[in-house]
Design an enzyme around this catalytic site. Structure first.
Site, PDB file in Angstrom:
ATOM      1  N   GLU A 259      -3.486 -10.630  -2.840  1.00 41.08           N
ATOM      2  CA  GLU A 259      -4.471 -10.315  -0.833  1.00 41.08           C
ATOM      3  C   GLU A 259      -5.753  -9.752  -1.727  1.00 41.08           C
ATOM      4  OE1 GLU A 259      -2.359 -10.469   1.882  1.00 41.08           O
ATOM      5  OE2 GLU A 259      -0.831 -11.772   1.170  1.00 41.08           O
TER       6      GLU A 259
ATOM      7  N   GLU B 206       3.292 -13.401   0.630  1.00 44.08           N
ATOM      8  CA  GLU B 206       3.768 -12.030  -0.019  1.00 44.08           C
ATOM      9  C   GLU B 206       4.973 -12.286  -0.973  1.00 44.08           C
ATOM     10  OE1 GLU B 206       1.237 -10.682   2.391  1.00 44.08           O
ATOM     11  OE2 GLU B 206       2.785 -12.005   3.025  1.00 44.08           O
TER      12      GLU B 206
ATOM     13  N   GLN C 130      -0.974  -5.775   0.071  1.00 40.77           N
ATOM     14  CA  GLN C 130      -2.019  -5.330   0.361  1.00 40.77           C
ATOM     15  C   GLN C 130      -1.429  -4.380   0.998  1.00 40.77           C
ATOM     16  OE1 GLN C 130      -5.013  -7.479   3.173  1.00 40.77           O
ATOM     17  NE2 GLN C 130      -5.973  -8.057   1.227  1.00 40.77           N
TER      18      GLN C 130
ATOM     19  N   ASP D 295       3.161  -2.232   4.590  1.00 36.07           N
ATOM     20  CA  ASP D 295       4.205  -2.912   6.447  1.00 36.07           C
ATOM     21  C   ASP D 295       4.333  -4.225   5.874  1.00 36.07           C
ATOM     22  OD1 ASP D 295       3.639  -0.447   8.538  1.00 36.07           O
ATOM     23  OD2 ASP D 295       2.087  -0.177   7.286  1.00 36.07           O
ATOM     24  N   TYR D 296       3.956  -4.730   4.921  1.00 32.82           N
ATOM     25  CA  TYR D 296       4.038  -6.644   4.595  1.00 32.82           C
ATOM     26  C   TYR D 296       4.872  -6.838   3.442  1.00 32.82           C
ATOM     27  CZ  TYR D 296       0.073  -6.517   7.785  1.00 32.82           C
ATOM     28  OH  TYR D 296      -0.840  -5.749   8.606  1.00 32.82           O
TER      29      TYR D 296
ATOM     30  N   HIS E  98      -0.398  -1.034  10.021  1.00 34.06           N
ATOM     31  CA  HIS E  98      -1.397  -0.753   8.795  1.00 34.06           C
ATOM     32  C   HIS E  98      -0.982   0.842   9.068  1.00 34.06           C
ATOM     33  CE1 HIS E  98      -3.085  -4.116   9.883  1.00 34.06           C
ATOM     34  NE2 HIS E  98      -3.658  -4.549   8.982  1.00 34.06           N
TER      35      HIS E  98
END
Length: 819
Positions: free
Chosen positions: A510, A541, A563, A566-567, A608
């Protein structure tokens, strides 16, 4: 009703060839069905543990196998045994060896007994870890049990063909691709299409326009749940219509073909059309195979009679694809006008004879597989028993040993666990004895356990000469007056060298392309190297990870970017179930050296600034987890891993992109060693182990602690998996006798993992004069803003006071209590 076709006599030869092919296909269907029937009996008799079987799906898999060429890949469903038989991936004996969990890889080549039956994996790599020529074989990516877990990887297997077709510099990679002409075939049960992975991958495939054929085996049920209860439209083809490509050439989307799974002619036609779309035009194709059955239910764990109506069960008997195929063969008649007679594919007598021959054949191979499996175990059993018998004759505990012998002999078909339990129980009984016979038994046990260690616990990592642990350590070098630049410039310029050096490196994620990632670590590189090398993706993801796995399986070196750390949780299932277990579950016969790039630790807010390292460490064993403290170290890790076999997760420090670092002059060449810590500050009082973003805070804390009379030794872990292979931390403990571990994870997270490594594995407990301590984040996610960071994660004050408290306990007079 008979199907009559007129044919001229000169076509008789073609008819005979056609007849031979049809009967060969029917024979394969019979073999596969008989394997399923006999496989279920073997489970229910107790000779095998569990069975997931492919009955009811035979005919469409035969059709699929006809268009599956050398160089193609399959990422499939755990019911594709007919396909595996059809392409020559397994034999009947292999099928039953896998059912019995035979650890002999000659007899069970798919995984050496590690995966349950109907899970297949061709060998991609040679014994030395080098790649095989994948264009000369039919390839199956190692199967998985979690539903739809095979689909993210399918995307990458297909996307690799697009890369090989369009990227310059890959022309010499002829053992991986023939100019991108390969198709990636996927299979999935219709119930599993309810999973998000399916829709995410389908959307991406339609956007990317890649050569993919995805077959949906639709038997109307997901275990006990009917299709009407699982999706918005009972007719899945209707549900897919939004993905159907328009007629004009530039339209994105996919082709959708609906075909009845019991109709041989329709199936052959459907797969022939699908191959043309995918191979020639790089268009994804969905084949919705309907009206399939599951004659023995979902698995050997239950009976489908519990949830299917009598009417449905009767329909399934009538529409069983093997029965319908048999009827079609029997009724197919060709009329030869010139000779005025009819030609048949097979008479009733011929079909009965073939069916009897197959039944006998499968039974014979099943017996062979069982006998070979039992021969090895019986050898172990007999050897163990004889050694125990010798020991018992002179042992004062003979009565107790004989009791164990009797219990052991009463086990009709003992498995390895029974044999080793028997030996270890006996050794506990004679624990106080010393004799040559006991020594012989122990020696044999130890030797046997080494072999079983290889059978069951090896190859979590590839263990080849191409390991990152063997990559030479090359330090960064600097000009006499090096430029001091933002960290992002270091990583960007290093990536520039990487893309120049390795044409097989493809980066995607991304915002990676046009803007050069959210922190400009790839700024300007898409413009320089093109959109095929550095690509933007949608927000997806799970399939970014899957795309990377599939590409890595095909000899490319993908860098898949998530990115923010956390993701990564979106892709955790794919990372854990597929990538992390790949080398293990194939016993080193497949590899996917994917690099996952992300950034984490400190910034702002709940989503984040995560540092969930404990979870990642435990879910992702099988993947190297690297935590560089700055961007020179990060660049070195990329340079290392691009020379290595293992997959890796590299976590850059999110708050370091604008911090200044010296720019090395050997970009693209220097390496950061994997599995080695670095002592960045020497001290005599306390060993402080840390990593990532907290290293900078600990380093700052050391300055104030020095003014308080405390000299700490700072060790940067650098890589968490593997960790400190040279055991440098325990050497530090021998000097300081005190240990503090500091990170941003929750209490009991990666800090506890590191504690176990140092105290238990390195036996550091014996050098401690004070209780070891962890300084961690709070149990919750970090609150927003700088104040939230201060109160949520270890602050400079927390670290100084936490370390000082240890010295206060040691010498309260010299280090009086602060508060």
């Amino acid at each position: 009703m008979e199907e009559k076709v007129s044919i001229e006599s000169e076509a008789n030869l073609s008819f005979q060839e056609f007849k031979k092919e049809v009967l060969h296909d029917y024979r394969l269907c019979l073999i596969s069905r008989e394997c399923s029937l006999l496989g279920r009996k073997e489970v229910l008799s107790g000779k095998a543990k569990f069975g997931i079987l492919g009955d009811g799906k035979e005919l469409p898999q035969i059709a699929m196998s006809k268009v599956f060429k050398n160089g193609d890949f399959r990422s499939g469903y755990y019911r594709d045994q007919t396909f595996a038989l059809a392409i020559g991936e397994i034999t009947i004996e292999n099928y039953f060896a896998q059912l019995y969990a035979d650890t002999d890889q000659n007899r069970e080549p798919e995984s050496g007994g590690r995966m349950m039956n109907c899970h297949y994996a061709t060998h991609y790599v040679n014994e030395d870890g080098s790649w095989k020529n994948l264009t000369e074989q039919k390839n199956i990516a190692a199967d998985l049990s979690p539903t739809a877990a095979q689909i993210p990887r399918l995307l990458g297997l297909a996307y690799a063909s697009k890369v090989y077709k369009n990227v310059k510099g890959l022309e010499n990679k002829i053992h991986f691709s023939n100019q991108g002409k390969e198709i990636a075939f996927g299979t999935i049960g219709d119930a599993s299409t309810a999973e998000g992975h399916f829709w995410e991958a389908l959307n991406a495939a339609c956007a990317l326009q890649i050569p993919m054929i995805l077959s949906i085996w639709d038997d109307g049920y997901g275990i006990s749940v009917t299709s009407s209860s699982q999706r918005a439209k009972e007719d899945f083809t209707e549900l897919l219509q939004g993905f159907q490509r328009k007629s004009h050439e530039e339209s994105k989307g996919c082709e959708i073909i609906k075909v009845r799974g019991w109709n041989y002619a329709e199936l052959i036609d459907a797969y022939t059309k699908a191959e043309q779309f995918a191979r020639e035009n790089h268009i994804p194709v969905i084949i919705h195979v309907t009206e399939l059955t599951q004659p023995q239910g979902h698995s050997t764990s239950g009976s489908h009679e519990r949830y299917k109506s009598a009417e449905r069960l009767q329909w399934e008997k009538e529409y069983d694809c093997n029965i319908k195929f048999r009827n079609w063969i029997k009724e197919f008649i060709v009329y030869d006008k010139e000779n005025n007679h009819e030609l048949y594919l097979a008479s009733e007598e011929e079909l009965i004879s073939l069916e009897q021959e197959v039944k006998q054949l499968v039974k014979e191979h099943q017996k062979n597989a069982w006998n070979k499996f039992r021969t090895d175990i019986n050898f172990l059993k007999n050897k163990a028993f004889s050694l125990v018998e010798i020991l018992s004759k002179k042992s004062p505990k003979k009565v107790f040993i004989n009791k164990e012998k009797e219990a052991f002999q009463n086990i009709e078909n003992p498995y390895k666990k029974d044999i080793f339990h028997f030996i270890r129980k006996v050794l506990r009984i004679v624990r106080e004895e010393n004799s040559p016979d006991k020594t012989n038994l122990i020696n044999w046990l130890d030797e046997s356990l080494i072999k079983e260690e290889d059978n069951y616990n090896s190859k979590l990592y590839p263990e080849t000469p191409f390991s990152a642990l063997n990559v030479p350590s090359i330090p960064p070098t600097y000009d006499e007056n090096p430029a001091e630049v933002d960290g992002r410039i270091v990583i960007r310029n290093n990536f520039d060298k990487i893309f120049e050096k390795y044409p097989e490196v493809i980066a995607f994620g991304e915002d990676v392309g046009k803007i050069g990632d959210v922190n400009q670590g790839m700024e300007g590189l898409q413009e320089k190297y093109g959109t095929n090398r550095i690509a933007d993706t949608g927000i997806r993801e799970a399939t970014i990870i899957g795309q990377g796995i599939g590409m890595a399986m095909r000899g490319l070196r993908p860098i898949a970017e998530i990115q923010y750390l956390d993701y990564i949780l979106y892709g955790l299932q794919t990372l854990s179930d597929d990538l992390a277990s790949l080398s293990y579950r194939t016993k080193g016969k497949q590899k996917a050296p994917l690099i996952v790039r992300t950034r984490g630790h400190r910034l702002e807010g709940i989503w984040h600034s995560g540092s969930p390292m404990g979870g990642l460490i435990h879910f992702l064993r099988g993947i190297f987890i690297l935590v560089p403290r700055n961007f020179v170290k990060a660049a070195g890790f990329y340079n290392t891993m691009l020379q290595a076999d293992e997959p890796s997760l590299i976590i850059e420090c999110l708050n370091g992109y604008r911090l200044k670092e010296f720019l090395p002059n050997n970009l693209g060449e220097f390496t950061t060693p994997v599995g080695e810590v670095e002592i960045t500050r020497e001290g005599k009082d306390i060993t402080v182990l840390t990593y990532g973003a907290t290293w900078k805070i600990v380093t700052k804390a050391a300055q104030e602690l020095q003014t308080l009379g405390i000299e700490i030794e700072i060790i940067d872990a650098q890589s968490l998996v593997p960790f400190d292979n040279k055991h440098q931390v325990v050497e530090s403990l021998k000097k300081t006798n005190r240990l503090v571990i500091i990170d941003e994870d929750v209490p009991g997270g990666a800090n506890s993992y590191l504690m176990q490594k140092v105290l238990e594995e390195q036996k550091g407990y014996q050098y401690l004069d004070s209780a070891p301590k962890t300084i961690t984040a709070q149990e919750h996610r970090p609150a927003y803003s700088s104040d939230g960071d201060y109160f949520s994660k270890p602050s400079l004050d927390d670290i100084i006071e936490g370390i000082y408290e240890i010295m206060h306990e040691v010498n309260p007079l010299e280090y009086p209590k602060i508060r």
